[in-house]
Design an enzyme around this catalytic site. Structure first.
Site, PDB file in Angstrom:
ATOM      1  N   LYS A  92      10.207  13.812  -1.816  1.00  0.00           N
ATOM      2  CA  LYS A  92       9.592  12.634  -2.168  1.00  0.00           C
ATOM      3  C   LYS A  92       9.517  12.533  -3.861  1.00  0.00           C
ATOM      4  CE  LYS A  92       5.992   9.623  -0.930  1.00  0.00           C
ATOM      5  NZ  LYS A  92       4.401   9.212  -0.338  1.00  0.00           N
ATOM      6  N   SER A 167       4.350   4.849   1.342  1.00  0.00           N
ATOM      7  CA  SER A 167       5.416   4.970   0.431  1.00  0.00           C
ATOM      8  C   SER A 167       6.483   6.084   0.679  1.00  0.00           C
ATOM      9  CB  SER A 167       4.598   5.489  -1.049  1.00  0.00           C
ATOM     10  OG  SER A 167       3.849   6.641  -0.745  1.00  0.00           O
ATOM     11  N   SER A 191       0.419   6.180   3.657  1.00  0.00           N
ATOM     12  CA  SER A 191       1.851   6.362   2.996  1.00  0.00           C
ATOM     13  C   SER A 191       2.786   7.183   3.481  1.00  0.00           C
ATOM     14  CB  SER A 191       1.833   6.638   1.655  1.00  0.00           C
ATOM     15  OG  SER A 191       1.162   5.560   0.705  1.00  0.00           O
TER      16      SER A 191
END
Length: 483
Positions: A92, A167, A191
């Site tokens: 990520k 996210s 997220s």
């Protein structure tokens, strides 16, 4: 069978459809070469990623394949193989990766190349995984919609018109479309859980402190955001969590794990009681259809000897939400202030980041203290609930995936959203309690939009949550991901 995507992509090959656990075992037993596995996923990325923009900062193919060849040579010499040996993974883009561009989705860091790894990234490398690139995120992880001015938007794995969530949106889409066998995510206000729900995969927010965060400038206050695993199965999540978890001396709030999560899944959950909070008796504005899907998913637990009971705790949920907002601003807003204070950088921040900073600047010590007291009260309420129940269940999100060009829903069920994250209020309860929370796929509505349900467990009850999730997974008529 798995639900069908609307993207015009070819079906994944046999290797890419195998679980991470199967691939790792196959590599160790020399049924597959590392080059064969990595090459298959690189081909899949080449065929699919241009349509969804999930993976960014992809390394050169030749460099990745050369690393795969070195891994095969190591095995040929009788070398040891870690639990993730030879598995390709994209990290990520909020986590630092040594020697590989890390942008945080911000033009401020568009060319930033770290000289160190985040702690969990270092552990993933040591376990033998091959880092091939990064997964796309919203700017600084703010807002559950993965778009940024560096790489653009990531599209939902099932419908190109819809958001991927965020996210960890890039990670969820890459998993759902078989571009990686396993993925990491992070979670503050949903997220990790929300994009898993929006893309029909699993996402696990671990208990506070199980996965060490950092390195960071603040190792004591900023502890509501956690790193965690994502996967196409609960066993794959356990595989990655085994490597991510455990005490790190430079993360003083971290703690040791008590054993292997993957080994723990060898024994099934023995059933239990689930408290279904739903929409908190109408207090949470929720799009029609969300509760129906989650209640149908909840009914599946009966097949695994879990019994559910509707419950609304006697809590001031509005005050609890305001405590979450205050603590988020005190953490995220203050963390972003260094960019806000630089005139050359302030104009590069998206409005939500500016809002977080400016709200943080108005906070007083008394307000922050009151928020922590409210959080402590909620923690005590949770502990009392877990004396009666094994799990708490809630929808993972209050709305279905929305138009990708809409930054965030301004209205839900006729109620105006007063902030960019109000529509994700349902995610705050596990965060404030430091609880483990697993998103499990709940199904699809009549428009083909995915939704998930979160299973919340007692703090440090991570294995129990994963066991319950595995029991639920066994009842599903479809596999996670997209066909």
């Amino acid at each position: 069978m798995r639900p069908v995507t609307k993207h015009a992509v070819p079906p994944a090959g046999d290797i890419c459809r195998l679980s991470a656990v199967e691939l790792a075992e196959g590599i160790r037993r020399r049924r597959f070469s590392v080059r064969e596995v990595v090459g298959a996923f690189l081909d899949r990325i080449e065929a699919v990623n241009p349509q969804v923009n999930a993976i960014v900062s992809l390394r050169e193919h030749a460099d990745i394949l050369a690393e795969a060849d070195r891994a095969d040579a190591h095995l040929a010499r009788g070398g040891e193989a870690g639990s993730l040996y030879g598995l390709p993974i994209a990290i990520k883009d909020l986590a630092q990766t040594k020697g590989l561009r890390t942008t945080f989705g911000s033009p401020i860091f568009a060319d930033f190349i770290p000289d160190t790894d985040d702690f969990f990234v270092e552990r993933v490398r040591e376990a033998g995984a091959i880092i091939i690139g990064k997964t796309n995120v919203p700017e600084f992880g703010l807002g559950s919609n993965t778009y940024n001015p560096v790489f653009g938007p990531t599209l939902n794995a099932f419908d190109p018109a819809l958001t991927a969530g965020g996210s960890s949106g890039g990670a969820a889409v890459a998993l759902a479309l078989d571009m990686v066998p396993i993925a990491d995510g992070s979670d503050f206000g949903g997220s990790l859980r929300n994009p898993a729900a929006y893309n029909n995969v699993y996402g696990f927010r671990p208990s506070q402190g199980l996965v060490p965060a950092g390195p960071d400038v603040d190792v004591f206050h900023s502890q509501m955001g956690v790193e965690g695993p994502m996967g196409r199965s609960v066993r794959d999540i356990a595989l990655l969590l085994d490597e991510q978890a455990g005490y790190h001396p430079y993360a003083p709030l971290s703690h040791d794990k008590t054993g292997s999560f993957l080994d723990g899944l060898r024994t099934k959950a023995s059933g239990g009681r689930i408290a279904w909070l739903g929409d908190l008796g109408g207090r949470l504005p929720t799009e029609p259809g969300v509760l129906d899907l989650c209640e149908a998913a909840l009914a599946r637990f009966a097949d695994a000897s879990f019994h559910s009971e509707a419950l609304v705790p006697d809590v001031d949920f509005e005050a609890l939400w305001q405590a979450f907002v205050t603590l988020r601003q005190a953490s995220s807003g203050c963390g972003l202030k260094v960019h806000y204070d630089d005139p050359a950088k302030r104009g590069l921040l998206k409005p939500e980041a500016v809002w977080e900073v400016e709200q943080a600047m108005r906070l007083t010590a008394a307000q922050i203290h009151a928020a922590t007291v409210r959080r402590t009260s909620w923690h005590r309420t949770l502990l009392s609930l877990f004396e009666r129940f094994d799990l708490i269940a809630l929808p993972t999100a209050q709305v279905f995936p929305f138009d990708v060009t809409t930054h965030w829903p301004r209205e839900v069920a006729g109620r105006t959203m007063d902030s960019y994250h109000r529509w994700m209020q349902v995610s705050a309860f596990a965060t404030l309690g430091g609880c483990p929370a697993l998103n499990v796929p709940a199904g699809f509505d009549g428009k083909g939009r995915p939704m998930g349900m979160q299973l919340i467990g007692c703090p440090r009850g991570d294995l129990a949550v994963l066991k319950a999730g595995a029991s639920y997974e066994a009842t599903l008529p479809w596999a996670a991901g997209a066909a």
